[in-house]
Design a protein around this motif. Sequence first.
Motif, short mmCIF file in Angstrom:
data_model
loop_
_atom_site.label_atom_id
_atom_site.label_comp_id
_atom_site.label_asym_id
_atom_site.label_seq_id
_atom_site.Cartn_x
_atom_site.Cartn_y
_atom_site.Cartn_z
N ARG A 157 0.84 -1.22 0.00
CA ARG A 157 0.00 0.00 0.00
C ARG A 157 0.87 1.26 0.00
N ARG A 158 1.92 1.26 0.82
CA ARG A 158 2.81 2.43 0.88
C ARG A 158 3.60 2.57 -0.42
N LEU A 159 4.04 1.45 -0.97
CA LEU A 159 4.80 1.47 -2.22
C LEU A 159 3.96 2.02 -3.37
N VAL A 160 2.69 1.61 -3.43
CA VAL A 160 1.79 2.13 -4.46
C VAL A 160 1.69 3.65 -4.35
N GLN A 161 1.52 4.17 -3.13
CA GLN A 161 1.43 5.63 -2.93
C GLN A 161 2.67 6.34 -3.47
N LEU A 162 3.86 5.82 -3.12
CA LEU A 162 5.10 6.49 -3.51
C LEU A 162 5.33 6.40 -5.02
N LEU A 163 4.99 5.26 -5.62
CA LEU A 163 5.14 5.12 -7.08
C LEU A 163 4.23 6.09 -7.81
N LEU A 164 2.97 6.20 -7.36
CA LEU A 164 2.04 7.13 -8.01
C LEU A 164 2.51 8.57 -7.86
N GLN A 165 3.05 8.91 -6.66
CA GLN A 165 3.58 10.26 -6.44
C GLN A 165 4.72 10.57 -7.40
N GLN A 166 5.49 9.55 -7.76
CA GLN A 166 6.65 9.76 -8.64
C GLN A 166 6.28 9.64 -10.13
#
Length: 303
Positions: free
Chosen positions: A16-25
């Motif tokens: 869940r956290r990885l998805v957030q960071l990937l979308l932010q980037q």
Amino acid sequence: MSQTILITGGTGTIGRRLVQLLLQQGFKVSLLSRTNKPIPDVTTYQWDIKKGHIDPKAIQTADHIIHLAGAGIADERWTDARKDEILSSRTQSTELLAQALARNPHNVKSFIASSAIGFYGGDTADRPLTETSQGGSDFLAQVVRAWERSEDRVAALGIRTVKLRTGVVLTMEGGALPKLAQPVRLGAGAPIASGQQYLSWIHIDDLCRLYIQALTDESWQGVYNAVAPNPVTNEALTKAIANVLHRPMILPNIPGFVIRMMFGELAITVLGGNYVLNKRIADETTFQYNYADLTNALKDLLG
């Protein structure tokens, strides 16, 4: 054009956290999931590991795969059935991905796979361990060895493969930290057993950033210990939590036999210790930790 990252286990704590960071980037993200539950800004494809089914579109549209799927090690007591699930959820899911990559046309450039420092054994005391250290022989070590062997099947297809042997992930969304912090908040925090068993830890955001760097930097290849630079003892961690929460530490250590009675064989994950070093990350990569210091990591998470 932004690249598409296909994630397995994307609805778990790390995912869940990885998805957030990937979308932010600015990456596009797709997930392989057992359910078709919609997630904002994410494309979900279905798979069924036990039936050997995977939506081929998931593979055909991916530029990179991050493979996190696997039953939680410390979620339940280790019955024989649970042990089978811990092993099969890792090896069968990886083999299914390898088969899909072999059968379908795709543009997958890298396969970034979860692994664990359990490879070295559940209790290796204070012996410094690097990526070239020998593997252990207990249940966890056997699981990780089989898991990494299944990941080698993807590497054999000519796809750049990175395995991140992950330590104890510090996050308030699950895992060890909430369980350790709660008794401290209540004034009942205490080290476990001798308190001298080492814990090789990493802040969840640093772990997610490692995954992202591993997929964007083509020089990454093979096994890396995904841990922060400074392992700490159970006692030092408990004291650091107490300091950050401004709570006293007045109780005696919790005896090891109590933990064994409560958790059975699973107790090794608390009573055992590992002093694992991030040698390859430190020596061979440009990765910079945001939370190399335990107190800073705890202040961010327990704030």
